[in-house]
Design a protein around this motif. Structure first.
Motif, PDB file in Angstrom:
ATOM      1  N   PHE A  77       0.892  -0.671  -0.414  1.00 37.19           N
ATOM      2  CA  PHE A  77      -0.173  -0.137   0.266  1.00 37.19           C
ATOM      3  C   PHE A  77       1.109   1.099   0.138  1.00 37.19           C
ATOM      4  CE2 PHE A  77       1.019  -0.729   4.474  1.00 37.19           C
ATOM      5  CZ  PHE A  77       1.201  -0.088   5.131  1.00 37.19           C
ATOM      6  N   GLU A  78       0.184   1.949  -0.164  1.00 33.38           N
ATOM      7  CA  GLU A  78       0.873   3.366  -0.683  1.00 33.38           C
ATOM      8  C   GLU A  78       0.195   4.565   1.046  1.00 33.38           C
ATOM      9  OE1 GLU A  78       2.068   6.023  -3.725  1.00 33.38           O
ATOM     10  OE2 GLU A  78       1.687   4.164  -5.444  1.00 33.38           O
ATOM     11  N   ASN A  79      -0.983   5.124   0.567  1.00 39.01           N
ATOM     12  CA  ASN A  79      -1.358   5.961   1.862  1.00 39.01           C
ATOM     13  C   ASN A  79      -2.009   5.402   2.259  1.00 39.01           C
ATOM     14  OD1 ASN A  79       0.776   7.763   1.396  1.00 39.01           O
ATOM     15  ND2 ASN A  79      -0.322   8.454  -0.826  1.00 39.01           N
ATOM     16  N   LYS A 126      -0.913   6.978   5.606  1.00 36.44           N
ATOM     17  CA  LYS A 126       0.271   7.874   5.635  1.00 36.44           C
ATOM     18  C   LYS A 126       1.360   8.266   6.111  1.00 36.44           C
ATOM     19  CE  LYS A 126      -2.384  11.050   1.794  1.00 36.44           C
ATOM     20  NZ  LYS A 126      -3.252  12.814   1.544  1.00 36.44           N
ATOM     21  N   ASP A 130       8.477   2.270   4.802  1.00 35.83           N
ATOM     22  CA  ASP A 130       8.227   1.656   3.523  1.00 35.83           C
ATOM     23  C   ASP A 130       8.734  -0.081   5.076  1.00 35.83           C
ATOM     24  OD1 ASP A 130       7.674   3.278   1.818  1.00 35.83           O
ATOM     25  OD2 ASP A 130       9.460   3.128   0.431  1.00 35.83           O
ATOM     26  N   ALA A 150       4.276  -1.193   3.332  1.00 40.49           N
ATOM     27  CA  ALA A 150       4.360  -0.340   3.006  1.00 40.49           C
ATOM     28  C   ALA A 150       5.270   0.365   1.420  1.00 40.49           C
ATOM     29  CB  ALA A 150       4.351   0.709   3.572  1.00 40.49           C
ATOM     30  N   GLN A 151       4.876   0.908   0.948  1.00 39.34           N
ATOM     31  CA  GLN A 151       5.994   1.030  -0.717  1.00 39.34           C
ATOM     32  C   GLN A 151       5.994   2.270  -0.105  1.00 39.34           C
ATOM     33  OE1 GLN A 151       3.501  -0.456  -3.756  1.00 39.34           O
ATOM     34  NE2 GLN A 151       4.328   0.904  -5.468  1.00 39.34           N
TER      35      GLN A 151
END
Length: 151
Positions: A77-79, A126, A130, A150-151
């Motif tokens: 996931f990102e945010n 957010k 990572d 996380a990415q």
């Protein structure tokens, strides 16, 4: 065909200030994407193995959480991360996110979950590094844990 005990090590931790042990209590995890219920003949066939679907019996942690299923996506996931869950009983649902050291980073409570309703909860992630995190979903009947990255 079942693991009764599992050993890792020995691991030398004599030269460290802190040592963490992270466990995952899930003893059985089966994803079942049936188009019909088991009562209607629904069958899921992964990799040439037949698994018969039983509604709501998708995640077993050995602690009374046998009638639950949940998934976390997207991974990585990102945010934000979405948790989707479906239970065959009314319950309070607590969702917690932990880092690798066990620190609680996020807690969300769904105090009005109704039986048979597929629910989705959005978690704001957010600003996280990572790395890997653990999501614990707890109901009145127990809890289950998923790993997210996380990415």
């Amino acid at each position: 065909d079942h693991v009764r005990n599992y050993t890792v090590g020995p691991i030398d931790v004599s030269n460290t200030n802190q040592f963490y042990i992270i466990t995952n209590p899930i003893t059985c995890l089966q994803k079942c994407d049936c188009s019909k219920s088991a009562d209607e003949g629904g069958v899921y066939i992964p990799d040439n193995d037949t698994v018969f679907c039983k509604i709501g019996d998708l995640l077993s942690t050995g602690n009374g959480f046998d009638n639950a299923a949940f998934k976390a996506y997207p991974v990585p996931f990102e945010n934000e991360v979405f948790l989707e869950y479906l239970f065959n009983y009314d319950t309070n649902v607590t969702i917690e996110v932990f880092d690798l050291k066990g620190a609680l980073l996020n807690r969300t409570i769904d105090s009005n979950y109704s039986s048979g309703v597929k629910a989705t909860t959005k978690l704001n992630m957010k600003g996280l590094s990572d790395e890997m995190y653990f999501v614990r979903l707890t109901t009145n009947k127990g809890s289950g844990i998923k790993k997210i990255i996380a990415q």
